[in-house]
Design a protein around this motif. Structure first.
Motif, PDB file in Angstrom:
ATOM      1  N   ALA A 197      44.827  46.350  42.894  1.00 12.05           N
ATOM      2  CA  ALA A 197      45.889  45.240  42.938  1.00 12.05           C
ATOM      3  C   ALA A 197      45.351  44.116  44.139  1.00 12.05           C
TER       4      ALA A 197
ATOM      5  N   TRP B 290      41.924  42.137  42.865  1.00 16.54           N
ATOM      6  CA  TRP B 290      42.107  40.834  41.944  1.00 16.54           C
ATOM      7  C   TRP B 290      43.216  40.069  42.431  1.00 16.54           C
ATOM      8  N   GLY B 291      43.961  40.604  43.201  1.00 16.71           N
ATOM      9  CA  GLY B 291      45.247  39.644  43.521  1.00 16.71           C
ATOM     10  C   GLY B 291      44.748  38.662  44.654  1.00 16.71           C
TER      11      GLY B 291
ATOM     12  N   TYR C 249      42.092  35.909  43.171  1.00 18.14           N
ATOM     13  CA  TYR C 249      42.420  34.780  41.971  1.00 18.14           C
ATOM     14  C   TYR C 249      42.664  33.652  43.151  1.00 18.14           C
TER      15      TYR C 249
ATOM     16  N   VAL D  87      44.290  42.709  37.164  1.00 18.83           N
ATOM     17  CA  VAL D  87      45.811  42.679  37.244  1.00 18.83           C
ATOM     18  C   VAL D  87      46.266  41.192  36.912  1.00 18.83           C
ATOM     19  N   LYS D  88      47.661  41.366  36.560  1.00 21.09           N
ATOM     20  CA  LYS D  88      47.992  39.911  35.936  1.00 21.09           C
ATOM     21  C   LYS D  88      49.097  39.100  37.223  1.00 21.09           C
ATOM     22  N   HIS D  89      48.716  39.465  38.542  1.00 19.58           N
ATOM     23  CA  HIS D  89      49.494  38.893  39.358  1.00 19.58           C
ATOM     24  C   HIS D  89      48.628  38.715  40.858  1.00 19.58           C
ATOM     25  N   PHE D  90      48.972  37.659  41.775  1.00 23.04           N
ATOM     26  CA  PHE D  90      48.747  37.604  42.933  1.00 23.04           C
ATOM     27  C   PHE D  90      48.823  38.887  43.909  1.00 23.04           C
ATOM     28  N   TYR D  91      48.189  38.850  44.887  1.00 23.86           N
ATOM     29  CA  TYR D  91      48.527  40.082  45.910  1.00 23.86           C
ATOM     30  C   TYR D  91      49.482  39.557  46.926  1.00 23.86           C
ATOM     31  N   ARG D  92      50.737  40.021  46.972  1.00 29.92           N
ATOM     32  CA  ARG D  92      51.624  39.487  48.093  1.00 29.92           C
ATOM     33  C   ARG D  92      51.784  38.159  48.159  1.00 29.92           C
ATOM     34  N   LEU D  93      52.042  37.386  47.322  1.00 29.45           N
ATOM     35  CA  LEU D  93      51.964  35.867  47.075  1.00 29.45           C
ATOM     36  C   LEU D  93      52.431  35.342  48.245  1.00 29.45           C
TER      37      LEU D  93
END
Length: 476
Positions: free
Chosen positions: A81, A84-85, A88, A198-204
């Motif tokens: 997580a 990749w997050g 991106y 993964v499909k999301h950013f890390y702790r946006l």
């Protein structure tokens, strides 16, 4: 500590390798290209170096720190997580930066536009560079081996294809493509440590805040480490830029070796207790000052012979520049101990940012007044004053987090030793007719004298050196 030592050793060996490569290519290129053409390369390269920070968005710092803290849990899900997050952000930023550059080149009359296009692979290399992941895992061996192979290939291609000033484009293409390939090779191993995308950013929100906080000082740092050459180029010809750039080259090579300590120690500091950090910080500072002062005085004592031997007689006017630029080998790594190892490791991002922001503003002001009247000499004065102010601010701004008397207890003795060694080195006469052998002999005598004085003064760090050698020979 054994793993930390091995990582420092890996990274130091790699940095030494990075020093040895230019020892082959720089004398060759400085003679083949000449000061004027080399100055064009310096201008273009430093503009690209500035743009690269917008391709990475400080993810290398944030990623290394994050991965080093997550590795203790050993959960692949968390590492996946985070990797990749975070990447991106880097991927999107790289695409945007490259598109903007190409658009600007197409719609405006940009000087050296054709060379800028050849350097686009450099920006791609920054976009796909994930070495921060392996550094966060303390897997420095992988980083070293892969980059070493790519660098060796680039050296061979330079010697084969770059034969005259008209081959500047070939040189730029070799350097940019080899750097890009060096970044891509890390992707071959990533599947061993993490799962699929993964499909999301890390702790946006948290990551965006950290990116903004760290991006500002990175931009500021580039103002006086990369854009200083283009700024000088606005007021002076490309020959002055070449003198200024090359006078820093040896110091910057050595800086890589000395600052490699900070690169390795930062992930360790991020996962240690406050008490352990106190001890590690002191030892790291002493090691940094010892290596910095030793290398600086050796370069200073050999500058007069080294410049014509290494760069060629056309570069003799930059001798005094190289002499004084050696001081950065002491100042920059010292500041790095408190910036990278302490401020960044402890999430004090604003304390990391402020000194370089002040430094950037000061550098621009000084350059404006000094570059136009004094050329490369004025640019050098601007950088040295800026680096000194940045160092003082780095020490001052985090003063509440470390014990000054404890950490700096023996630092003055290292400076005293370096002054004595420099004086002795400057007084050593021409022993043999060969300039190379004469510099080697002088350097060896100065290094021996430095360590003799260290042990004569009974410094605390001596014990660490003894243990280091005992462990090395025991393993052998």
């Amino acid at each position: 500590m054994k793993r930390t030592f091995l990582n420092i050793l890996y990274n130091a060996v790699y940095q030494i390798f990075l020093v040895l490569v230019p020892l082959i290519t720089v004398p060759y290129l400085s003679r083949i290209l000449g000061p004027k053409t080399y100055g064009i390369y310096s201008n273009v390269n430093n503009i690209v170096q500035f743009l690269m920070i917008f391709c990475t968005l400080s993810v290398s710092y944030i990623g290394m720190r994050t991965i080093s803290q997550l590795r203790a849990s050993g959960k692949q899900k968390d590492l996946t997580a985070a990797f990749w997050g975070l990447w991106y952000f880097q991927a999107i930023a790289g695409v945007v930066t490259i598109v903007i550059l190409i658009t600007v080149i197409n719609f405006f009359h940009v000087k050296y536009w054709n060379y800028l296009l050849l350097m686009i692979p450099y920006l791609i290399s920054a976009q796909v560079d994930i070495s921060w992941f392996f550094q966060g895992l303390a897997e420095f061996g992988r980083v070293v081996l892969k980059n070493t192979a790519v660098k060796l290939v680039s050296v061979v291609l330079i010697l084969l294809w770059v034969k005259n000033p008209a081959d500047l484009g070939k040189y730029m293409l070799i350097m940019s493509i080899s750097t890009m390939l060096g970044s891509f090779v890390f992707w071959f191993d990533i599947h061993r440590y993490i799962g699929g995308p993964v499909k999301h950013f890390y702790r946006l929100q948290t990551t965006i805040k950290a990116i903004i906080t760290l991006l500002i000082p990175q931009i500021a740092t580039q103002v006086y480490t990369s854009l200083d050459k283009p700024i000088l180029g606005l007021f002076q010809n490309s020959t002055q830029v070449a003198f200024y750039d090359n006078s820093q080259r040896i110091s910057n090579m050595v800086l890589g070796i000395v600052t490699s300590i900070s690169l390795v120690i930062m992930p360790k500091m991020a996962s240690e207790s406050k008490q352990e950090q106190r001890i590690v910080l002191k030892k790291s500072l002493e090691a940094t000052v010892m290596l910095g002062t030793l290398f600086a005085v050796i370069i200073m004592a050999n500058t007069k012979e080294f410049v014509p031997f290494f760069f060629g007689n056309k570069y003799i006017p930059m001798t005094s520049l190289m002499f004084f630029f050696s001081l950065t080998i002491i100042m920059i790594p010292m500041g790095g101990v408190f910036a990278n190892q302490f401020a960044l490791a402890n999430h004090r991002d604003q304390d990391y940012a402020l000194p370089v922001i002040v430094g950037a503003i000061l550098e621009v002001i000084l350059s404006y007044f000094l570059d136009r009247f004094y050329g490369a000499t004025g640019a050098m004065i601007a950088i040295l004053v800026t680096e000194l102010i940045v160092l003082i601010l780095r020490l001052w701004i985090v003063r509440d987090g470390y014990d000054f008397k404890y950490s700096f207890k023996e630092i003055p003795q290292y400076f005293l030793i370096s002054v004595v060694v420099l004086i002795v080195g400057m007084l050593i006469p021409q022993i043999v007719t060969s300039n190379f052998l004469n510099m080697a002999i002088r350097s060896f005598i100065m290094a021996c004298l430095y360590f003799i004085l260290m042990f004569w003064m009974k410094l605390d760090f001596n014990q660490d050196i003894i243990i280091l050698f005992k462990n090395f020979f025991r393993r052998s």
